[in-house]
Design a protein around this motif. Structure first.
Motif, short mmCIF file in Angstrom:
data_model
loop_
_atom_site.label_atom_id
_atom_site.label_comp_id
_atom_site.label_asym_id
_atom_site.label_seq_id
_atom_site.Cartn_x
_atom_site.Cartn_y
_atom_site.Cartn_z
N ASP A 69 -3.66 -6.89 -24.07
CA ASP A 69 -2.38 -7.10 -23.38
C ASP A 69 -1.19 -6.57 -24.15
O ASP A 69 -0.06 -6.61 -23.68
CB ASP A 69 -2.18 -8.61 -23.12
N ALA A 70 -1.44 -6.09 -25.34
CA ALA A 70 -0.32 -5.64 -26.17
C ALA A 70 0.29 -4.34 -25.67
O ALA A 70 1.40 -4.00 -26.04
CB ALA A 70 -0.77 -5.49 -27.61
N GLY A 71 -0.45 -3.64 -24.85
CA GLY A 71 0.12 -2.43 -24.28
C GLY A 71 -0.30 -1.17 -24.99
O GLY A 71 -0.95 -1.19 -26.04
N TYR A 72 0.13 -0.09 -24.38
CA TYR A 72 -0.31 1.24 -24.79
C TYR A 72 0.06 1.55 -26.24
O TYR A 72 -0.71 2.16 -26.98
CB TYR A 72 0.32 2.25 -23.84
N ASP A 73 1.24 1.09 -26.65
CA ASP A 73 1.68 1.39 -28.02
C ASP A 73 0.71 0.86 -29.05
O ASP A 73 0.63 1.37 -30.16
CB ASP A 73 3.05 0.76 -28.29
N TYR A 74 0.05 -0.21 -28.69
CA TYR A 74 -0.82 -0.85 -29.66
C TYR A 74 -2.28 -0.47 -29.46
O TYR A 74 -3.04 -0.33 -30.40
CB TYR A 74 -0.69 -2.37 -29.57
N CYS A 75 -2.66 -0.35 -28.21
CA CYS A 75 -4.08 -0.17 -27.93
C CYS A 75 -4.47 1.29 -27.73
O CYS A 75 -5.64 1.64 -27.85
CB CYS A 75 -4.49 -0.92 -26.67
N GLY A 76 -3.51 2.09 -27.41
CA GLY A 76 -3.83 3.49 -27.18
C GLY A 76 -4.89 3.61 -26.11
O GLY A 76 -4.79 3.00 -25.04
N ALA A 77 -5.91 4.36 -26.45
CA ALA A 77 -6.95 4.65 -25.46
C ALA A 77 -7.88 3.46 -25.22
O ALA A 77 -8.57 3.41 -24.21
CB ALA A 77 -7.74 5.86 -25.93
N PHE A 78 -7.91 2.55 -26.17
CA PHE A 78 -8.90 1.48 -26.06
C PHE A 78 -8.29 0.24 -25.42
O PHE A 78 -7.86 -0.68 -26.10
CB PHE A 78 -9.46 1.13 -27.44
N LYS A 79 -8.24 0.22 -24.10
CA LYS A 79 -7.57 -0.91 -23.47
C LYS A 79 -8.52 -1.83 -22.73
O LYS A 79 -8.09 -2.77 -22.10
CB LYS A 79 -6.45 -0.41 -22.55
N GLU A 80 -9.80 -1.53 -22.79
CA GLU A 80 -10.73 -2.39 -22.06
C GLU A 80 -11.83 -2.93 -22.95
O GLU A 80 -12.94 -2.42 -23.00
CB GLU A 80 -11.34 -1.60 -20.89
N PRO A 81 -11.51 -3.96 -23.70
CA PRO A 81 -12.54 -4.56 -24.55
C PRO A 81 -13.69 -5.09 -23.71
O PRO A 81 -13.52 -5.36 -22.51
CB PRO A 81 -11.80 -5.70 -25.25
N ILE A 82 -14.82 -5.24 -24.34
CA ILE A 82 -16.00 -5.64 -23.58
C ILE A 82 -16.43 -7.05 -23.94
O ILE A 82 -16.21 -7.51 -25.06
CB ILE A 82 -17.16 -4.66 -23.79
N ALA A 83 -17.05 -7.67 -22.98
CA ALA A 83 -17.58 -9.01 -23.23
C ALA A 83 -18.82 -8.89 -24.11
O ALA A 83 -19.46 -7.84 -24.16
CB ALA A 83 -17.95 -9.67 -21.90
N THR A 84 -19.11 -9.96 -24.79
CA THR A 84 -20.32 -9.95 -25.62
C THR A 84 -21.28 -11.01 -25.13
O THR A 84 -20.98 -11.75 -24.19
CB THR A 84 -19.98 -10.27 -27.09
N LYS A 85 -22.36 -11.10 -25.81
CA LYS A 85 -23.37 -12.09 -25.47
C LYS A 85 -22.85 -13.51 -25.67
O LYS A 85 -23.43 -14.46 -25.19
CB LYS A 85 -24.59 -11.85 -26.38
N VAL A 86 -21.79 -13.62 -26.45
CA VAL A 86 -21.21 -14.94 -26.73
C VAL A 86 -20.01 -15.17 -25.81
O VAL A 86 -19.12 -14.33 -25.74
CB VAL A 86 -20.76 -15.03 -28.20
N ASP A 87 -20.02 -16.29 -25.14
CA ASP A 87 -18.94 -16.60 -24.22
C ASP A 87 -17.59 -16.56 -24.92
O ASP A 87 -17.43 -17.15 -25.97
CB ASP A 87 -19.14 -18.00 -23.63
N GLY A 88 -16.65 -15.88 -24.31
CA GLY A 88 -15.30 -15.91 -24.83
C GLY A 88 -15.04 -14.94 -25.96
O GLY A 88 -13.92 -14.79 -26.42
#
Lengths: 401, 515
Positions: A69-88
């Motif tokens: 949610d920090a925006g383009y300035d912070y995340c650049g190209a990586f804006k879609e983190p992925i869920a893991t096997k662990v909830d949350g």
């Protein structure tokens, strides 16, 4: 504090408060939440540590602590983190293999060291001490080497502390303990055949030639004959024999990755880092107590995102993918801990420059410099989640001293 | 290397002929007899009921003198010349020649760099340009043979910029800029003593000298000014320094001058003693007080007479370093055969000790015999220090610039300023490296200086001889010739045999050690 005094009933918070920090994670063999029914002791010791040192280092935002949610300035190209096997628990989108094994590791997002320079920050993370003052402290590996190495009856064929492949530089790993506790740095490239481990494997030299040479040397080396009782000569000859034990004996076989199944080598990734991880595992299996894999190239002042696109996927297979596969079983057998790459943190903003592929002159994410306000994650394999550990106490307590 | 001044000591030589007329002369003798020192040594051997050790053969002396004085191996030509020289005074002459060459200053700047903690970062933070300036100052001082008292006084009373008044870097290399941190460095460096073991009143006295020593930045990148702050008021103080009389520090005077006056005087129990004990350790291999920089009442010298003799000699010569070196190098202790086995510390102090070459000296020796270079680069900004590939390892100014090889062979990281931080112990890793690493293999296989050995047109026996002269500074013995011959197993001498011979000699203890 004695680790054995800590009962499994101890809470996480207590463990942290009493300075245990990452100890539990690193030296414990089986931990709650991992092993199932029978309640295993919290503090069974591991026999070895593999430390993956990502010099530079990778940004927490791209890896284990994404802030979409920090925006383009912070995340650049990586804006879609992925869920893991662990909830949350979400991690960076370039680490799907790790996401699939998130139940086997914990992420420390609460660590910070407040230091704004590579060498001093590394010193802090490697030794658990702030730099400055007159005393130079030893790195973790040297401390383990001191307490678990030759002084403690270690008699493995290789030195107890090994670095794949290049040493740290910039500061001496052994600190005040002295050069005896410096790691053995292999040199060479495990992704090449043969892996020319400095001093042990000499390509193009047949065993016969090595043996002939040794005979010649034994005949010509007159000083030890003349000074037979001199302690320095006795040591000299003993150390030479030890060296030859590796050259003509076991050493070559240990470093021969050709003994591993081809499929496994592929899974670890056919690159220097991937094969270093596989090599580290072989070293553990041969008794080495502490292995540091120095993985350079994370100091991205330019071309950050293209570099991350290339490099991040390589840190996925270090566990010996597939999940639940060989890593787990072999690790359990040999009781070792994998300490994942701590980043130096980063000023989270990408300097307001255009992101993306960027031109050569573009400074993108200067992830080189740590940032006091930014917590950065450390990945521990198979440990309970611990938060807000102070860096110094955590680092110091890893070998449990 | 050594040119000029070769035979300028003939006059002295003649004098000593007269002097030595009555004594039994074994082997060659020095141009300048270190008679006072030798008399003390004789007495000590007599007291111990130990025979005077045999003097070492000429080729052994030649090699050790070159390595100890200049950190440099003799060339085959130098070996031949020296062994052919029939003069009885050739050892003394060689000592003088070697003390006069630039490599003397270069090599000893390295050792002083260890004590003065000359490094650009971690934990000392001198920074690259200050390191270069400081090293240059040390080098020039040693080259000009600046009296040691003058060197110490310049350092102790230094003020100014770290770039333009390099000796102020002494204060910047202390463990902390607090008075106690500086006092610790002063005690260790100039008194050979551990401040932390002092009585509190002594500690306080020395620290109080540096209370008003201040540091300030300038507009220039990494420049720092060290100065005495006259604006901060201080009171008149009565202080006693260790072993001294009470004295008064005036409030309007930089007390460093008063301290330097107290320290640098013939009666001072620390100053000359600390230095001669270190030099003895460096040249002979054992300190008369062990550890060499841990002088204190409850750690007495093993041979007080010997220490006193050296001290007096040094003070009498107005703190002339080269005179002290000359005295020791010409002595029966330095020129003795090294002990063949384990002997007690009381005797080991009295004769040359077997030691491995210093890391940098070994690196240079390998380059010299093979005709190769070591490449060093600096990781420390800024400006990045550029080191030309022709630069010798003993010339490395900056303790922060190093290599795996140098560290493996005990180059100190210059964190403590203690003599024993430099290590010459053996390790299996060193052997692996020497026996079988790419680094050494490349040097042996492709070194330009080895062409003479590997090239055609020389008979095997000539190659063998050249090999021994280059690597071990002596001719091969008949048994060695035989052994090498045998090792070819009847095959004609080929390139591989030459390479293996060089490899074997480089790995022999005689190459790796000074004996």
């Amino acid at each position: 504090m004695k680790r054995n005094d800590i009962s499994s009933a101890m809470t996480r918070r207590e463990a942290v408060r009493t300075g245990l920090g990452a100890t539990a994670a690193l030296w414990a063999g089986q931990l709650p939440g991992l092993a199932s029914e029978s309640k295993p002791p919290l503090v069974e010791r591991a026999k070895a540590v593999i430390q993956i040192w990502m010099w530079g280092g990778p940004s927490h935002l791209d890896t284990f602590d994404p802030k979409p949610d920090a925006g383009y300035d912070y995340c650049g190209a990586f804006k879609e983190p992925i869920a893991t096997k662990v909830d949350g628990l979400q991690i960076g989108e370039k680490l799907p293999l790790l996401a699939g094994q998130a139940d086997k590791f914990s992420v420390l997002r609460g660590m910070t060291h407040g230091i704004n320079g590579h060498e001093t920050a590394s010193y802090m993370v490697q030794t658990g001490r702030p730099s400055g003052g007159g005393t130079v402290y030893p790195s973790l590996g040297a401390v383990v080497s001191y307490f678990k190495g030759y002084n403690a009856g270690y008699d493995g064929p290789l030195p107890p502390y090994v670095v794949l492949t290049q040493p740290q530089g910039r500061f001496s790993e052994c600190g005040f303990l002295g050069p005896k506790y410096k790691p053995f740095a292999t040199g060479g490239d495990p992704n090449k055949t043969p892996f020319t481990v400095e001093g042990i494997i000499a390509p193009g030299f047949s065993r016969q030639r090595q043996e002939e040479r040794k005979r010649l040397l034994d005949g010509l080396d007159r000083l030890p004959w003349r000074l037979t009782d001199h302690p320095l000569m006795t040591t000299h000859m003993a150390h030479r024999e030890e060296a030859y034990d590796l050259i003509l004996g076991k050493g070559a076989a240990i470093f021969d990755l050709g003994e591993e199944p081809e499929g496994l080598r592929e899974r670890y990734g056919r690159n220097t880092f991937g094969q270093s991880c596989l090599m580290a595992r072989r070293l553990v299996e041969n008794g080495v107590r502490y292995i540091t894999i120095n993985y350079k190239g994370w100091d991205t002042h330019k071309q950050h995102f293209p570099t991350m696109n290339r490099k991040l996927p390589r840190i996925g297979p270090w566990t010996g993918y597939p999940a639940g596969g060989s890593f787990g079983s072999r690790a359990a057998r040999f009781h070792y801990r994998l300490v994942g790459g701590a980043s130096s943190g980063a000023p989270p903003r990408c300097n307001g420059k255009p992101l993306g592929t960027g031109g050569a002159a573009t400074t993108e994410r200067p992830s080189a410099h740590s940032w006091p306000e930014v917590d950065f994650p450390v990945v521990r394999w198979w440990g309970p989640p611990i938060k807000r550990a102070r860096m110094s106490s955590s680092v110091r307590s890893i070998p449990g001293i | 290397m050594k040119d000029g001044g070769l035979r300028r000591l003939t006059g002295v030589g003649l004098l000593s002929v007269v002097f030595l007329a009555g004594s039994v002369v074994v082997g060659t003798v020095s141009a300048k007899p270190a008679s006072g020192l030798d008399r003390v040594l004789q007495e000590l051997w007599l007291e111990a009921g130990h025979p005077v050790p045999e003097p070492c053969p000429d080729e052994v002396f030649l090699r050790r003198a070159h390595l100890d004085i200049t950190g440099t191996l003799p060339t085959p030509a130098e070996v031949k010349d020296f062994l052919q020289d029939r003069s009885r005074f050739k050892r003394g002459e060689l000592i003088d020649e070697l003390l006069a060459c630039d490599e003397y200053a270069l090599y000893w700047s390295l050792k002083w760099g260890d004590l003065l903690r000359v490094k650009s970062e971690f934990p000392v933070n001198l920074w690259p340009n200050a390191v270069q300036a400081y090293h240059r100052w040390i080098y020039e001082s040693l080259k000009a043979n600046k009296p040691y008292d003058a060197m110490a006084r310049e350092i102790l009373t230094a003020s100014g910029s770290n770039f333009r008044d390099p000796e102020v870097n002494f204060y910047r290399s202390a463990h902390s800029a607090e008075p106690e941190g500086i006092a610790e460095a002063v005690a260790l460096t100039f008194m050979g003593s551990r401040y932390e073991a002092w009585r509190p009143d002594y500690q306080k006295a020395l620290a109080s000298v540096f209370t008003n020593l201040k540091f300030k930045k300038t507009a220039e990148w990494k420049e720092e000014i060290v100065y005495f702050d006259y604006t901060t008021p201080s009171e008149e103080r009565r202080v006693i320094f260790p072993g001294g009389k009470a004295m008064t520090l005036q409030p309007d005077m930089d007390p460093r001058y008063a301290f330097a006056d107290w320290l640098i005087q013939a009666e001072n129990p620390w100053f000359a003693r600390a230095l001669v004990n270190r030099v003895w350790y460096w040249l002979i291999g054992q300190g008369i007080v062990h550890e060499p920089d841990d002088l204190r009442e409850d750690n007495p010298p093993i041979h007080p007479k010997l220490l006193k003799c050296l001290e007096d000699e040094f003070v009498k010569a107005d703190y002339d370093l080269k005179h002290l070196y000359r005295t020791i190098l010409n002595s029966k202790a330095y020129q003795a055969e090294s002990a063949a086995g384990r002997i007690g510390a009381d005797l080991a102090i009295l004769q040359y000790n077997l030691r491995r070459l210093d890391a940098e000296v070994l690196a240079d020796a390998l380059c010299q015999v093979t005709g190769t270079y070591e490449e060093y680069s600096s990781l420390i900004p800024e400006p990045f220090t550029f080191i030309p590939r022709s630069e010798r390892s003993i010339a490395l100014a900056d303790g922060s610039i190093t290599s795996t090889f140098l560290e493996m062979f005990g180059r100190p990281s210059r964190d403590t300023g203690m003599v024993l931080e430099r290590r010459d112990t053996s390790s299996p890793a060193q052997h692996l490296h020497m026996l079988n690493s790419t680094h050494i293999r490349k040097k042996i296989e492709s070194g330009s200086a080895l062409k003479r050995i590997y090239g055609n047109g020389k008979r095997p026996v000539e190659k063998l001889e050249h090999c021994y002269l280059t690597l071990l500074s002596r001719y091969p013995t008949p048994e060695e010739k035989q052994w090498v011959q045998k090792s070819t197993q009847g095959k004609p001498w080929n390139h591989e045999h030459s390479v293996d011979l060089v490899w074997a000699l480089i790995n022999s203890a005689e190459f790796l050690y000074r004996h």
